[in-house]
Enzyme design. Structure first.
Site, PDB file in Angstrom:
ATOM      1  N   LYS A  86      -2.459  38.594  -7.079  1.00  0.00           N
ATOM      2  CA  LYS A  86      -2.397  39.616  -6.011  1.00  0.00           C
ATOM      3  C   LYS A  86      -2.476  41.033  -6.613  1.00  0.00           C
ATOM      4  O   LYS A  86      -3.298  41.838  -6.191  1.00  0.00           O
ATOM      5  CB  LYS A  86      -1.084  39.475  -5.220  1.00  0.00           C
ATOM      6  CG  LYS A  86      -0.920  38.120  -4.539  1.00  0.00           C
ATOM      7  CD  LYS A  86       0.336  38.049  -3.709  1.00  0.00           C
ATOM      8  CE  LYS A  86       1.618  38.093  -4.513  1.00  0.00           C
ATOM      9  NZ  LYS A  86       1.854  36.935  -5.408  1.00  0.00           N
ATOM     10  N   ARG A 162       6.760  37.826   3.623  1.00  0.00           N
ATOM     11  CA  ARG A 162       6.868  36.532   2.937  1.00  0.00           C
ATOM     12  C   ARG A 162       7.662  35.518   3.752  1.00  0.00           C
ATOM     13  O   ARG A 162       7.978  34.449   3.261  1.00  0.00           O
ATOM     14  CB  ARG A 162       7.593  36.701   1.614  1.00  0.00           C
ATOM     15  CG  ARG A 162       6.721  37.355   0.595  1.00  0.00           C
ATOM     16  CD  ARG A 162       7.301  37.182  -0.782  1.00  0.00           C
ATOM     17  NE  ARG A 162       6.741  38.222  -1.594  1.00  0.00           N
ATOM     18  CZ  ARG A 162       6.358  38.064  -2.848  1.00  0.00           C
ATOM     19  NH1 ARG A 162       6.499  36.914  -3.447  1.00  0.00           N
ATOM     20  NH2 ARG A 162       5.843  39.060  -3.517  1.00  0.00           N
ATOM     21  N   ARG A 197       1.606  36.747 -18.833  1.00  0.00           N
ATOM     22  CA  ARG A 197       1.431  38.094 -18.247  1.00  0.00           C
ATOM     23  C   ARG A 197       2.223  39.149 -19.017  1.00  0.00           C
ATOM     24  O   ARG A 197       3.361  38.935 -19.427  1.00  0.00           O
ATOM     25  CB  ARG A 197       1.910  38.107 -16.791  1.00  0.00           C
ATOM     26  CG  ARG A 197       1.929  39.551 -16.235  1.00  0.00           C
ATOM     27  CD  ARG A 197       2.155  39.671 -14.776  1.00  0.00           C
ATOM     28  NE  ARG A 197       3.178  38.798 -14.254  1.00  0.00           N
ATOM     29  CZ  ARG A 197       3.327  38.539 -12.963  1.00  0.00           C
ATOM     30  NH1 ARG A 197       2.511  39.081 -12.096  1.00  0.00           N
ATOM     31  NH2 ARG A 197       4.275  37.739 -12.555  1.00  0.00           N
ATOM     32  N   ARG A 226       8.039  40.837 -17.572  1.00  0.00           N
ATOM     33  CA  ARG A 226       8.977  40.915 -16.450  1.00  0.00           C
ATOM     34  C   ARG A 226      10.138  39.939 -16.643  1.00  0.00           C
ATOM     35  O   ARG A 226       9.942  38.848 -17.176  1.00  0.00           O
ATOM     36  CB  ARG A 226       8.235  40.574 -15.147  1.00  0.00           C
ATOM     37  CG  ARG A 226       7.864  41.811 -14.359  1.00  0.00           C
ATOM     38  CD  ARG A 226       6.898  41.535 -13.268  1.00  0.00           C
ATOM     39  NE  ARG A 226       7.326  40.469 -12.350  1.00  0.00           N
ATOM     40  CZ  ARG A 226       6.640  40.135 -11.263  1.00  0.00           C
ATOM     41  NH1 ARG A 226       5.526  40.775 -10.976  1.00  0.00           N
ATOM     42  NH2 ARG A 226       7.058  39.169 -10.480  1.00  0.00           N
ATOM     43  N   ARG A 237      10.352  30.363  -8.005  1.00  0.00           N
ATOM     44  CA  ARG A 237       9.580  31.285  -7.138  1.00  0.00           C
ATOM     45  C   ARG A 237       8.519  30.530  -6.359  1.00  0.00           C
ATOM     46  O   ARG A 237       8.260  30.823  -5.185  1.00  0.00           O
ATOM     47  CB  ARG A 237       8.942  32.387  -7.999  1.00  0.00           C
ATOM     48  CG  ARG A 237       9.946  33.425  -8.454  1.00  0.00           C
ATOM     49  CD  ARG A 237       9.505  34.154  -9.707  1.00  0.00           C
ATOM     50  NE  ARG A 237       8.286  34.914  -9.539  1.00  0.00           N
ATOM     51  CZ  ARG A 237       7.580  35.405 -10.575  1.00  0.00           C
ATOM     52  NH1 ARG A 237       7.987  35.208 -11.811  1.00  0.00           N
ATOM     53  NH2 ARG A 237       6.482  36.093 -10.344  1.00  0.00           N
TER      54      ARG A 237
HETATM   55  P1  AP5 Z   1      -0.930  39.154 -11.092  1.00  0.00           P
HETATM   56  O1  AP5 Z   1      -2.074  39.890 -10.538  1.00  0.00           O
HETATM   57  O2  AP5 Z   1       0.159  39.939 -11.738  1.00  0.00           O
HETATM   58  O3  AP5 Z   1      -0.338  38.131 -10.002  1.00  0.00           O
HETATM   59  P2  AP5 Z   1       0.570  38.395  -8.726  1.00  0.00           P
HETATM   60  O4  AP5 Z   1       0.108  37.472  -7.682  1.00  0.00           O
HETATM   61  O5  AP5 Z   1       0.642  39.841  -8.410  1.00  0.00           O
HETATM   62  O6  AP5 Z   1       1.925  37.854  -9.313  1.00  0.00           O
HETATM   63  P3  AP5 Z   1       3.421  38.280  -9.069  1.00  0.00           P
HETATM   64  O7  AP5 Z   1       4.223  37.492 -10.068  1.00  0.00           O
HETATM   65  O8  AP5 Z   1       3.592  39.758  -9.124  1.00  0.00           O
HETATM   66  O9  AP5 Z   1       3.690  37.720  -7.675  1.00  0.00           O
HETATM   67  P4  AP5 Z   1       5.068  37.424  -7.098  1.00  0.00           P
HETATM   68  O10 AP5 Z   1       4.759  37.262  -5.689  1.00  0.00           O
HETATM   69  O11 AP5 Z   1       5.800  36.317  -7.753  1.00  0.00           O
HETATM   70  O12 AP5 Z   1       5.917  38.672  -7.560  1.00  0.00           O
HETATM   71  P5  AP5 Z   1       6.381  39.999  -6.814  1.00  0.00           P
HETATM   72  O13 AP5 Z   1       6.472  41.050  -7.815  1.00  0.00           O
HETATM   73  O14 AP5 Z   1       5.595  40.235  -5.609  1.00  0.00           O
HETATM   74  O15 AP5 Z   1      -1.528  38.082 -12.135  1.00  0.00           O
HETATM   75  C1  AP5 Z   1      -0.678  37.276 -12.901  1.00  0.00           C
HETATM   76  C2  AP5 Z   1      -1.270  37.094 -14.321  1.00  0.00           C
HETATM   77  O16 AP5 Z   1      -2.495  36.364 -14.228  1.00  0.00           O
HETATM   78  C3  AP5 Z   1      -1.620  38.406 -15.014  1.00  0.00           C
HETATM   79  O17 AP5 Z   1      -1.336  38.295 -16.363  1.00  0.00           O
HETATM   80  C4  AP5 Z   1      -3.144  38.579 -14.784  1.00  0.00           C
HETATM   81  O18 AP5 Z   1      -3.769  39.275 -15.838  1.00  0.00           O
HETATM   82  C5  AP5 Z   1      -3.605  37.124 -14.730  1.00  0.00           C
HETATM   83  N1  AP5 Z   1      -4.706  36.916 -13.786  1.00  0.00           N
HETATM   84  C6  AP5 Z   1      -4.822  37.418 -12.522  1.00  0.00           C
HETATM   85  N2  AP5 Z   1      -5.947  36.981 -11.945  1.00  0.00           N
HETATM   86  C7  AP5 Z   1      -6.554  36.174 -12.857  1.00  0.00           C
HETATM   87  C8  AP5 Z   1      -7.756  35.383 -12.851  1.00  0.00           C
HETATM   88  N3  AP5 Z   1      -8.559  35.337 -11.766  1.00  0.00           N
HETATM   89  N4  AP5 Z   1      -8.053  34.662 -13.955  1.00  0.00           N
HETATM   90  C9  AP5 Z   1      -7.240  34.673 -15.044  1.00  0.00           C
HETATM   91  N5  AP5 Z   1      -6.097  35.400 -15.113  1.00  0.00           N
HETATM   92  C10 AP5 Z   1      -5.752  36.130 -14.022  1.00  0.00           C
HETATM   93  O19 AP5 Z   1       7.833  39.542  -6.359  1.00  0.00           O
HETATM   94  C11 AP5 Z   1       8.834  39.312  -7.314  1.00  0.00           C
HETATM   95  C12 AP5 Z   1      10.118  38.919  -6.612  1.00  0.00           C
HETATM   96  O20 AP5 Z   1      10.544  39.976  -5.744  1.00  0.00           O
HETATM   97  C13 AP5 Z   1      10.038  37.686  -5.708  1.00  0.00           C
HETATM   98  O21 AP5 Z   1      10.225  36.498  -6.448  1.00  0.00           O
HETATM   99  C14 AP5 Z   1      11.206  37.957  -4.738  1.00  0.00           C
HETATM  100  O22 AP5 Z   1      12.436  37.633  -5.319  1.00  0.00           O
HETATM  101  C15 AP5 Z   1      11.130  39.462  -4.549  1.00  0.00           C
HETATM  102  N6  AP5 Z   1      10.285  39.830  -3.399  1.00  0.00           N
HETATM  103  C16 AP5 Z   1       9.024  40.324  -3.429  1.00  0.00           C
HETATM  104  N7  AP5 Z   1       8.551  40.514  -2.195  1.00  0.00           N
HETATM  105  C17 AP5 Z   1       9.534  40.126  -1.335  1.00  0.00           C
HETATM  106  C18 AP5 Z   1       9.640  40.056   0.070  1.00  0.00           C
HETATM  107  N8  AP5 Z   1       8.629  40.424   0.880  1.00  0.00           N
HETATM  108  N9  AP5 Z   1      10.791  39.606   0.606  1.00  0.00           N
HETATM  109  C19 AP5 Z   1      11.823  39.224  -0.178  1.00  0.00           C
HETATM  110  N10 AP5 Z   1      11.785  39.255  -1.530  1.00  0.00           N
HETATM  111  C20 AP5 Z   1      10.641  39.693  -2.101  1.00  0.00           C
END
Ligand code: AP5
Length: 297
Positions: A86, A162, A197, A226, A237
């Site tokens: 994402k 979410r 990552r 992270r 997760r």
């Molecule tokens: P990346 O682009 O970083 O992936 P991402 O989907 O953004 O991953 P996140 O871990 O940030 O998602 P998440 O939903 O778990 O975390 P968030 O911070 O939102 O890519 C990942 C890796 O893959 C990178 O190294 C990249 O280079 C590589 N990559 C990407 N695309 C690729 C491809 N096509 N091919 C090869 N490699 C690739 O949330 C964290 C926490 O916050 C949650 O667990 C929760 O506790 C809380 N939280 C967040 N939002 C909410 C909400 N709305 N409500 C309640 N709690 C929430």
């Protein structure tokens, strides 16, 4: 558009008061309303001050024309499992379409960095791979969505909503996306992506040790990981993601756009680009049609 409509429909039409809507009875007045439409902050003032005569039959026409000229910016949601890409895709979408990127995860991490009570509480949930309670996250996202840059440029909402309750909080505000992008990636790849990552604290850029390695030694030496990017935590997760994703999708079925996220980031973006461009084209057609209809009446 909603704002301008509600503004105008809220205008008092009592007989004792001169309404604020220009009559638009001349081509000059029409042109004035159009020319000011792109500058939201002035539309009220300009339309009021240039109003020469009140002609009740023109009110509806004025509403239509102003509303049609107030093109709504693009609204995009992107969802997917942890590490589905994402954040990586948001960077590319933002660069091409100029939307304001709002990441719920980034907002939460920024709150944690301030050391606030909300931040401390959020971290407890994030470490367990659970959703942070709505009382913290919903208000954060709502406040960000109300900022002027978002109204002006459109938004790209990443990782929100979410859960059904979060989606309903937006529904209650009349906030809906033009497109809901869902990245689909197999679980094995997700774990590999999380573990590899790395983030650059200076530029905010996302790297992967295998798939997107840092450009040079200097960057490599400052990369960070992270706190929730471990194999153990990503499994928690993922579980949370699968428990909630279907209920969110069900609300956005009509604008759902599924993309295979198992391929390279360039190939993923190419699909997303096609989806967003098609929506934009459609919006342009609708805007032109409603504008033409407004002028014709
Ligand atoms: P990346 O682009 O970083 O992936 P991402 O989907 O953004 O991953 P996140 O871990 O940030 O998602 P998440 O939903 O778990 O975390 P968030 O911070 O939102 O890519 C990942 C890796 O893959 C990178 O190294 C990249 O280079 C590589 N990559 C990407 N695309 C690729 C491809 N096509 N091919 C090869 N490699 C690739 O949330 C964290 C926490 O916050 C949650 O667990 C929760 O506790 C809380 N939280 C967040 N939002 C909410 C909400 N709305 N409500 C309640 N709690 C929430």
């Amino acid at each position: 558009m909603a704002a301008s409509l509600s503004y105008f429909s809220g205008v008092s039409l009592s007989a004792t008061e001169k309404p604020s809507i220009p009559s638009l009875s001349t081509s000059h007045n029409r042109r004035v309303c159009f020319s000011n439409s792109s500058r939201n902050k002035h539309k009220h003032h300009d339309c009021v001050s240039l109003s020469s005569r009140w002609k009740p039959p023109c009110t509806a026409r004025a509403i239509k024309i102003v509303a049609a000229a107030q093109k709504e910016p693009l609204k995009v949601m992107i969802a997917g499992a942890p590490a589905s890409g994402k954040g990586t895709q948001c960077e590319l979408i933002k660069n091409k379409f100029g939307l304001v990127h709002i990441s719920a995860g980034d907002l939460l991490r920024a709150e944690i960095a301030t050391g606030s009570e909300n931040g401390k509480k959020a971290k407890e949930f994030m470490e367990k791979g659970m959703l942070v309670p709505n009382e913290i996250v919903v208000m954060m996202v709502k406040e960000r969505l109300m900022k002027p840059d978002v109204e002006q440029n459109g938004w790209l909402l990443d990782g929100y909503p979410r859960s059904l309750s979060q989606a309903m909080a937006l529904e209650n505000l009349g906030i809906r996306p033009d497109i809901f992008i869902l990245l689909e990636v197999s679980d094995e790849l997700l774990v590999e992506r999380v573990v590899g990552r790395r983030l650059d604290p200076v530029t905010g850029k996302i790297y992967h040790l295998k798939y997107s390695p840092p450009e040079n030694e200097e960057i490599a030496s400052r990369l960070t990981q992270r706190f929730d990017d471990t194999e153990e935590k990503v499994k928690l997760r993922l579980k949370t993601h699968y428990q909630n994703v279907e209920s969110v999708i069900s609300l956005y079925e009509s604008v759902l756009f599924k993309v295979n996220g198992d391929v390279s980031k360039e190939e993923v973006f190419s699909e997303i680009d096609k989806g967003i461009s098609a929506i934009l084209e459609n919006k342009r057609t609708v805007d032109s049609a409603s504008m033409a209809a407004g002028v014709a009446q």
